[in-house]
Design a protein around this motif. Structure first.
Motif, PDB file in Angstrom:
ATOM      1  N   ALA A  18       0.838  -1.199   0.000  1.00 43.18           N
ATOM      2  CA  ALA A  18       0.000   0.000   0.000  1.00 43.18           C
ATOM      3  C   ALA A  18       0.872   1.247   0.000  1.00 43.18           C
ATOM      4  O   ALA A  18       1.762   1.375   0.844  1.00 43.18           O
ATOM      5  CB  ALA A  18      -0.906   0.002   1.228  1.00 43.18           C
ATOM      6  N   PRO A  19       0.628   2.170  -0.937  1.00 48.50           N
ATOM      7  CA  PRO A  19       1.360   3.444  -0.914  1.00 48.50           C
ATOM      8  C   PRO A  19       0.856   4.323   0.230  1.00 48.50           C
ATOM      9  O   PRO A  19      -0.277   4.794   0.211  1.00 48.50           O
ATOM     10  CB  PRO A  19       1.025   4.057  -2.283  1.00 48.50           C
ATOM     11  CG  PRO A  19      -0.259   3.419  -2.685  1.00 48.50           C
ATOM     12  CD  PRO A  19      -0.280   2.052  -2.091  1.00 48.50           C
ATOM     13  N   HIS A  20       1.711   4.499   1.233  1.00 46.38           N
ATOM     14  CA  HIS A  20       1.327   5.231   2.431  1.00 46.38           C
ATOM     15  C   HIS A  20       1.466   6.742   2.252  1.00 46.38           C
ATOM     16  O   HIS A  20       2.426   7.211   1.636  1.00 46.38           O
ATOM     17  CB  HIS A  20       2.191   4.808   3.627  1.00 46.38           C
ATOM     18  CG  HIS A  20       1.845   3.479   4.201  1.00 46.38           C
ATOM     19  ND1 HIS A  20       1.914   2.317   3.479  1.00 46.38           N
ATOM     20  CD2 HIS A  20       1.436   3.120   5.455  1.00 46.38           C
ATOM     21  CE1 HIS A  20       1.561   1.290   4.257  1.00 46.38           C
ATOM     22  NE2 HIS A  20       1.276   1.756   5.462  1.00 46.38           N
ATOM     23  N   VAL A  21       0.517   7.465   2.810  1.00 43.91           N
ATOM     24  CA  VAL A  21       0.624   8.910   2.968  1.00 43.91           C
ATOM     25  C   VAL A  21       0.246   9.224   4.411  1.00 43.91           C
ATOM     26  O   VAL A  21      -0.712   8.664   4.935  1.00 43.91           O
ATOM     27  CB  VAL A  21      -0.315   9.667   2.006  1.00 43.91           C
ATOM     28  CG1 VAL A  21      -0.334  11.154   2.335  1.00 43.91           C
ATOM     29  CG2 VAL A  21       0.107   9.447   0.561  1.00 43.91           C
ATOM     30  N   THR A  59      -2.348  18.164  21.709  1.00 46.22           N
ATOM     31  CA  THR A  59      -1.830  16.884  21.206  1.00 46.22           C
ATOM     32  C   THR A  59      -1.671  16.965  19.693  1.00 46.22           C
ATOM     33  O   THR A  59      -2.205  17.866  19.044  1.00 46.22           O
ATOM     34  CB  THR A  59      -2.765  15.709  21.566  1.00 46.22           C
ATOM     35  OG1 THR A  59      -2.106  14.485  21.260  1.00 46.22           O
ATOM     36  CG2 THR A  59      -4.062  15.773  20.781  1.00 46.22           C
ATOM     37  N   THR A  60      -0.927  16.005  19.143  1.00 49.84           N
ATOM     38  CA  THR A  60      -0.727  15.922  17.699  1.00 49.84           C
ATOM     39  C   THR A  60      -1.305  14.607  17.191  1.00 49.84           C
ATOM     40  O   THR A  60      -1.036  13.544  17.764  1.00 49.84           O
ATOM     41  CB  THR A  60       0.763  16.003  17.337  1.00 49.84           C
ATOM     42  OG1 THR A  60       1.282  17.258  17.785  1.00 49.84           O
ATOM     43  CG2 THR A  60       0.964  15.887  15.832  1.00 49.84           C
ATOM     44  N   LEU A  61      -2.104  14.697  16.127  1.00 49.69           N
ATOM     45  CA  LEU A  61      -2.691  13.531  15.488  1.00 49.69           C
ATOM     46  C   LEU A  61      -1.982  13.264  14.164  1.00 49.69           C
ATOM     47  O   LEU A  61      -1.587  14.204  13.467  1.00 49.69           O
ATOM     48  CB  LEU A  61      -4.184  13.743  15.230  1.00 49.69           C
ATOM     49  CG  LEU A  61      -5.055  14.170  16.422  1.00 49.69           C
ATOM     50  CD1 LEU A  61      -6.476  14.446  15.949  1.00 49.69           C
ATOM     51  CD2 LEU A  61      -5.045  13.100  17.498  1.00 49.69           C
ATOM     52  N   ALA A  62      -1.817  11.991  13.823  1.00 48.60           N
ATOM     53  CA  ALA A  62      -1.232  11.618  12.538  1.00 48.60           C
ATOM     54  C   ALA A  62      -2.119  10.559  11.895  1.00 48.60           C
ATOM     55  O   ALA A  62      -2.439   9.549  12.530  1.00 48.60           O
ATOM     56  CB  ALA A  62       0.184  11.075  12.734  1.00 48.60           C
ATOM     57  N   LEU A  63      -2.527  10.804  10.668  1.00 51.10           N
ATOM     58  CA  LEU A  63      -3.372   9.857   9.946  1.00 51.10           C
ATOM     59  C   LEU A  63      -2.608   9.318   8.742  1.00 51.10           C
ATOM     60  O   LEU A  63      -2.238  10.079   7.840  1.00 51.10           O
ATOM     61  CB  LEU A  63      -4.670  10.525   9.491  1.00 51.10           C
ATOM     62  CG  LEU A  63      -5.652   9.602   8.761  1.00 51.10           C
ATOM     63  CD1 LEU A  63      -6.283   8.612   9.746  1.00 51.10           C
ATOM     64  CD2 LEU A  63      -6.740  10.408   8.045  1.00 51.10           C
ATOM     65  N   SER A  64      -2.349   8.007   8.734  1.00 53.32           N
ATOM     66  CA  SER A  64      -1.768   7.351   7.564  1.00 53.32           C
ATOM     67  C   SER A  64      -2.895   6.681   6.789  1.00 53.32           C
ATOM     68  O   SER A  64      -3.807   6.097   7.386  1.00 53.32           O
ATOM     69  CB  SER A  64      -0.735   6.300   7.973  1.00 53.32           C
ATOM     70  OG  SER A  64       0.410   6.899   8.539  1.00 53.32           O
ATOM     71  N   PHE A  65      -2.818   6.740   5.448  1.00 52.49           N
ATOM     72  CA  PHE A  65      -3.871   6.120   4.649  1.00 52.49           C
ATOM     73  C   PHE A  65      -3.296   5.572   3.354  1.00 52.49           C
ATOM     74  O   PHE A  65      -2.207   5.970   2.907  1.00 52.49           O
ATOM     75  CB  PHE A  65      -5.017   7.099   4.377  1.00 52.49           C
ATOM     76  CG  PHE A  65      -4.605   8.453   3.887  1.00 52.49           C
ATOM     77  CD1 PHE A  65      -4.388   8.705   2.530  1.00 52.49           C
ATOM     78  CD2 PHE A  65      -4.427   9.504   4.781  1.00 52.49           C
ATOM     79  CE1 PHE A  65      -4.020   9.959   2.081  1.00 52.49           C
ATOM     80  CE2 PHE A  65      -4.052  10.773   4.333  1.00 52.49           C
ATOM     81  CZ  PHE A  65      -3.849  11.002   2.975  1.00 52.49           C
ATOM     82  N   ASP A  66      -4.039   4.642   2.777  1.00 52.28           N
ATOM     83  CA  ASP A  66      -3.668   3.993   1.521  1.00 52.28           C
ATOM     84  C   ASP A  66      -4.041   4.930   0.383  1.00 52.28           C
ATOM     85  O   ASP A  66      -5.222   5.164   0.125  1.00 52.28           O
ATOM     86  CB  ASP A  66      -4.408   2.660   1.402  1.00 52.28           C
ATOM     87  CG  ASP A  66      -3.981   1.851   0.185  1.00 52.28           C
ATOM     88  OD1 ASP A  66      -3.422   2.443  -0.759  1.00 52.28           O
ATOM     89  OD2 ASP A  66      -4.240   0.633   0.173  1.00 52.28           O
TER      90      ASP A  66
END
Length: 489
Positions: free
Chosen positions: A282-285, A452-459
């Motif tokens: 999966a190409p992660h972003v 806080t810091t949120l990080a969202l990785s997606f396909d």
């Protein structure tokens, strides 16, 4: 003299205790050759890439052979134990034991006779529950397991020597000579849950030597810890026997060594394989956002006083999970998977919310089924059960299947953020950083706020930058203004 027919020997093969698992490691044998077993009796404990489970055997008879020693990884479908359903040769090699080589040669020259009827079985103990779906209930063995460090040949000899005594005790009870109340407690497998057995194995504690404190004589984690405590020094030192290979630690090192080698197996092996597949398929972003969650933290304190949430775990993870579920409802295209074989995007109309959990066995990701349908109290209860079950090592393989979106809370380790890798088959994963006081511009003034810091990785095959940004922005907006849980839901 009767002889044992090969037709009466049954092989029990390593089952697939998960969904599509290919192998499992034998952690512990609870029986030895010569032991009498009954349908549903637990004969061993195995560890897969998902969980540690006990295996009941579906046959009645006498154990003829253990095909693999403890610590061996065995492929699914491979025979691991053989049982003689005819009861074995009552006069060969001890009661119920396998015939000797000499007797096997003699039997080839002697006409085979009908196998002797199986010995009467002791009354089945009550109260045990099924330990694995489809296998029935586990029953205590009538044989004592050999002490750790005893060679296999010696253990088999001990088992054969004990067999006549066990048979005599059973026959005596059936004839009315001994009542169940007056009879001494049977020498069998100590009662303990799989996580407790795993703990005892890791600490090198023989459960047969542990005094149980739990209900109905069940050994608890506290009992194991107490048994593992170093004893008080004695004037005379007793030599200690060298540990057997089954007792050898998983990590191999020596005093003064510059390296320690740890076998890659179980959960760690499965995690490594899954992460490699995910990273190179999966190409992660990954996108990031820092948000003021002061109002959310105040709401949490208020909810802790709410009687509808009494006794439930109310913490930031609960509201973060609810915020993500609302964001998915507003952007349903993010909840999808990529079907390479059929060249299709599969939109999921349900959310199985995964929660990454660090356990002594490694990182696992059980999920809450149909999390999108749950109220806040129901979600709080499900989260609490998921976490406690994972910590106790009781997470089932089924609980880790079918996830659609995951949350990983790296903030519990004091980490601000990260770039999480997707679980294979999922479209997104949200990482939550630590929540701490920081200077923040609030209403035109610099004030200390909970941030806080949120990080969202997606396909990126499924989720483009616009969709991923909308989901992350919605989660941040809800945590900044938690009243949106009402207006947007």
């Amino acid at each position: 003299m009767t002889t044992m027919t090969e037709a009466s020997v049954r092989e029990f093969k390593m089952p697939d205790v998960g969904e599509g698992l290919t192998e499992a490691e034998i952690l512990k044998w609870y029986v030895q050759p010569g032991d009498t077993v009954t349908d549903g009796q637990v004969v061993c404990e195995v560890e897969t890439a998902k969980a540690a489970v006990e295996l009941p055997i579906p046959y009645n008879g006498v154990v003829r052979e253990l095909r693999f020693p403890e610590g061996t990884t065995v492929d699914v479908g491979t025979a691991i134990i053989t049982v003689d359903e005819g009861g074995g040769d009552a006069g060969a090699g001890g009661a119920g034991g396998a015939p000797s080589v000499a007797e096997s040669e003699t039997s080839a020259e002697t006409p085979a006779q009908a196998p002797a009827p199986p010995a009467p079985q002791a009354p089945k103990p009550e109260g045990r529950k099924p330990v694995l779906v489809g296998y029935g209930v586990a029953e205590a063995s009538t044989k004592r397991r050999p002490r750790k460090g005893v060679p296999v040949q010696q253990a088999q000899a001990q088992a054969r020597a004990q067999q006549p005594e066990a048979a005599a005790a059973v026959q005596g009870e059936l004839n009315g000579h001994t009542s169940p109340v007056d009879r001494p407690s049977p020498v069998g497998r100590p009662l303990a849950k799989p996580p407790v057995r795993k703990l005892a194995k890791d600490l090198g504690v023989d459960l047969a030597t542990v005094t149980p404190s739990g209900p109905d004589g069940v050994i608890t984690r506290e009992d194991v810890y107490a048994a593992s405590a170093p004893p008080a020094p004695e004037p005379v030192q007793t030599p200690v026997a060298a540990p057997s290979p089954a007792q050898a630690p998983a990590a191999v090192s020596h005093e003064g060594a510059r390296e320690t080698r740890i076998p890659i197996k179980g959960v760690r092996k499965a995690t490594a394989t899954a992460m490699i597949d995910s990273a190179f398929t999966a190409p992660h972003v990954t996108e990031f956002v820092t948000v003021d969650v002061t109002r959310t933290m105040k709401l949490i304190e208020e909810l802790k006083q709410d009687k509808d949430l009494a006794g439930l775990r109310v913490n930031p993870l609960l509201l973060i999970a609810k915020a993500l579920l609302v964001a998915i409802k507003r952007n349903p295209e993010v909840n999808a998977s990529w079907d390479e074989a059929n060249q299709e995007i599969v939109l999921k109309h349900y959310v199985n919310l995964g929660i990454a959990a660090a356990t002594p066995r490694g990182l696992i990701v059980p999920n809450i089924k149909d999390a999108h349908t749950k109220t806040l109290p129901e979600l709080a209860q499900a989260l609490g059960e998921l976490v406690s079950t994972a910590r106790e090592g009781r997470t089932s393989p089924a609980a880790m299947q079918g996830g659609t979106v995951t949350i990983t809370n790296v903030g519990v380790f004091g980490v601000d953020t990260g770039t999480p890798l997707l679980n294979p088959g999922e479209s997104a994963i949200l990482a939550v950083g630590t929540i701490k006081l920081q200077p923040w511009v609030h209403k035109g003034k610099v004030k200390p706020r909970q941030v806080t810091t949120l990080a969202l990785s997606f396909d990126h095959r499924l989720v483009d930058g616009e969709l991923g940004s909308k989901v992350l922005a919605d989660v941040a907006a809800i945590l900044e203004q938690p009243k949106r849980l009402i207006t947007w839901a």
